[in-house]
Design a protein around this motif. Structure first.
Motif, PDB file in Angstrom:
ATOM      1  N   ASP A  53       0.874  -1.181   0.000  1.00 49.78           N
ATOM      2  CA  ASP A  53       0.000   0.000   0.000  1.00 49.78           C
ATOM      3  C   ASP A  53       0.907   1.226   0.000  1.00 49.78           C
ATOM      4  O   ASP A  53       1.587   1.498   0.993  1.00 49.78           O
ATOM      5  CB  ASP A  53      -0.895   0.010   1.255  1.00 49.78           C
ATOM      6  CG  ASP A  53      -1.966  -1.072   1.193  1.00 49.78           C
ATOM      7  OD1 ASP A  53      -2.448  -1.353   0.077  1.00 49.78           O
ATOM      8  OD2 ASP A  53      -2.291  -1.638   2.247  1.00 49.78           O
TER       9      ASP A  53
ATOM     10  N   LYS B 107      -3.659  -2.097 -14.035  1.00 50.33           N
ATOM     11  CA  LYS B 107      -4.085  -1.983 -12.625  1.00 50.33           C
ATOM     12  C   LYS B 107      -3.027  -1.230 -11.804  1.00 50.33           C
ATOM     13  O   LYS B 107      -3.353  -0.428 -10.934  1.00 50.33           O
ATOM     14  CB  LYS B 107      -4.277  -3.382 -12.019  1.00 50.33           C
ATOM     15  CG  LYS B 107      -5.582  -4.049 -12.414  1.00 50.33           C
ATOM     16  CD  LYS B 107      -5.703  -5.393 -11.695  1.00 50.33           C
ATOM     17  CE  LYS B 107      -6.800  -6.225 -12.329  1.00 50.33           C
ATOM     18  NZ  LYS B 107      -6.713  -7.637 -11.922  1.00 50.33           N
TER      19      LYS B 107
ATOM     20  N   LYS C 247      -3.150   2.533 -12.372  1.00 52.11           N
ATOM     21  CA  LYS C 247      -4.265   3.141 -11.614  1.00 52.11           C
ATOM     22  C   LYS C 247      -3.865   3.289 -10.143  1.00 52.11           C
ATOM     23  O   LYS C 247      -4.139   4.311  -9.496  1.00 52.11           O
ATOM     24  CB  LYS C 247      -5.522   2.278 -11.756  1.00 52.11           C
ATOM     25  CG  LYS C 247      -6.765   2.931 -11.169  1.00 52.11           C
ATOM     26  CD  LYS C 247      -7.253   4.097 -12.051  1.00 52.11           C
ATOM     27  CE  LYS C 247      -8.482   4.768 -11.495  1.00 52.11           C
ATOM     28  NZ  LYS C 247      -8.254   5.922 -10.651  1.00 52.11           N
ATOM     29  N   LYS C 248      -3.201   2.271  -9.609  1.00 53.15           N
ATOM     30  CA  LYS C 248      -2.737   2.313  -8.214  1.00 53.15           C
ATOM     31  C   LYS C 248      -1.721   3.440  -8.017  1.00 53.15           C
ATOM     32  O   LYS C 248      -1.758   4.157  -7.015  1.00 53.15           O
ATOM     33  CB  LYS C 248      -2.114   0.955  -7.856  1.00 53.15           C
ATOM     34  CG  LYS C 248      -1.606   0.848  -6.424  1.00 53.15           C
ATOM     35  CD  LYS C 248      -1.086  -0.556  -6.138  1.00 53.15           C
ATOM     36  CE  LYS C 248      -0.509  -0.626  -4.737  1.00 53.15           C
ATOM     37  NZ  LYS C 248      -0.103  -1.975  -4.347  1.00 53.15           N
TER      38      LYS C 248
ATOM     39  N   ASP D  53      -3.608   6.795  -8.073  1.00 49.26           N
ATOM     40  CA  ASP D  53      -4.349   7.012  -6.819  1.00 49.26           C
ATOM     41  C   ASP D  53      -3.423   7.366  -5.661  1.00 49.26           C
ATOM     42  O   ASP D  53      -3.825   8.076  -4.733  1.00 49.26           O
ATOM     43  CB  ASP D  53      -5.168   5.754  -6.461  1.00 49.26           C
ATOM     44  CG  ASP D  53      -6.329   5.534  -7.425  1.00 49.26           C
ATOM     45  OD1 ASP D  53      -6.718   6.495  -8.122  1.00 49.26           O
ATOM     46  OD2 ASP D  53      -6.838   4.387  -7.491  1.00 49.26           O
ATOM     47  N   SER D  54      -2.194   6.883  -5.696  1.00 52.84           N
ATOM     48  CA  SER D  54      -1.242   7.108  -4.595  1.00 52.84           C
ATOM     49  C   SER D  54      -0.552   8.463  -4.668  1.00 52.84           C
ATOM     50  O   SER D  54      -0.091   8.979  -3.651  1.00 52.84           O
ATOM     51  CB  SER D  54      -0.175   6.012  -4.593  1.00 52.84           C
ATOM     52  OG  SER D  54      -0.775   4.741  -4.529  1.00 52.84           O
TER      53      SER D  54
END
Length: 239
Positions: free
Chosen positions: A118, A141, A144-145, A148-149
């Motif tokens: 995370d 994917k 996108k991660k 978002d971070s």
């Protein structure tokens, strides 16, 4: 620091390419001799990364290998940064730790799969020649991660081997690249061995596929800051 010479593919290969102890022990030499203008792309990555940092900014390097990029950023930064390298090759991270200690640089190294982590909110995320080893669906994917971070105004900088949609031009790109490798002291046998070992392991995208993947994830700005034939460094900004 002195780097061991890359002779991984002088013998007949027995398996697909992986970032094991054999590769890790010669990786810095392999990069210098296998990636055209590697040091120039690294310098540009550092320059642009530092444009988006302030005191205590967090920077991730995904697939950090021997941590050359994070070390370069630390050496050129005027402020304290929270530098985090992630790699799933313990052999690579062992060398990253040795190099960081030799240069007296403080950074965190995480031995794990990128998808298990995370990410903390960050100003900069870097990925040098890592996405190309991730299967396409998983790759999207991950982007996108990453998006978002990142904090608003944050930046994603990544280098990739690319392919050209025009088959004739793509063949010329590859021929020119192999010519480059020969000038770096690799034999035709070594070049053929490495190509075979990377078959189905390294899956490159075209420029347009990289751009679409970035914009689909939500990034508003995408550009290429360096390109030599089929090697490119890209920048994406979260506005």
């Amino acid at each position: 620091m002195h780097f061991m010479k890359d002779e991984v593919f002088k013998e007949k290969i027995k398996k697909q390419f992986e970032f094991d102890e054999n590769v890790a022990s010669v990786f810095d030499d392999m990069l210098d001799r296998s990636v055209p203008f590697y040091k120039d792309a690294l310098e540009l990555t550092t320059y642009f990364a530092l444009q988006y940092t302030k005191e205590n900014s967090t920077i991730y390097d995904l697939g950090c290998s021997t941590a050359s990029t994070l070390i370069d950023i630390a050496q050129k930064s005027n402020t304290k940064l929270n530098l985090i390298g992630i790699d799933n090759s313990s052999a690579m991270l062992k060398r990253a730790k040795q190099k960081a200690n030799a240069y007296n640089i403080d950074l965190s190294l995480i031995d794990d799969d990128i998808f298990n982590i995370d990410f903390k909110p960050s100003s900069v995320i870097i990925s040098n020649y890592t996405l190309q080893f991730i299967r396409p669906l998983q790759r999207e994917k991950l982007i996108k991660k990453i998006y978002d971070s990142l904090e608003v105004g944050g930046v994603f900088i990544f280098s990739e081997k690319t392919i050209c949609e025009d088959k004739v031009l793509n063949k010329q790109f590859i021929d020119k690249y192999y010519e480059f490798k020969k000038t770096q002291g690799y034999s035709e046998f070594e070049i053929a061995q490495k190509r075979e070992a990377l078959e189905n392991v390294l899956i490159p995208y075209t420029y347009e596929e990289n751009k679409k993947m970035i914009l689909d994830a939500g990034f508003s700005n995408f550009d290429c800051i360096f390109k030599w034939i089929n090697f490119a460094t890209f920048i994406a900004i979260k506005k």
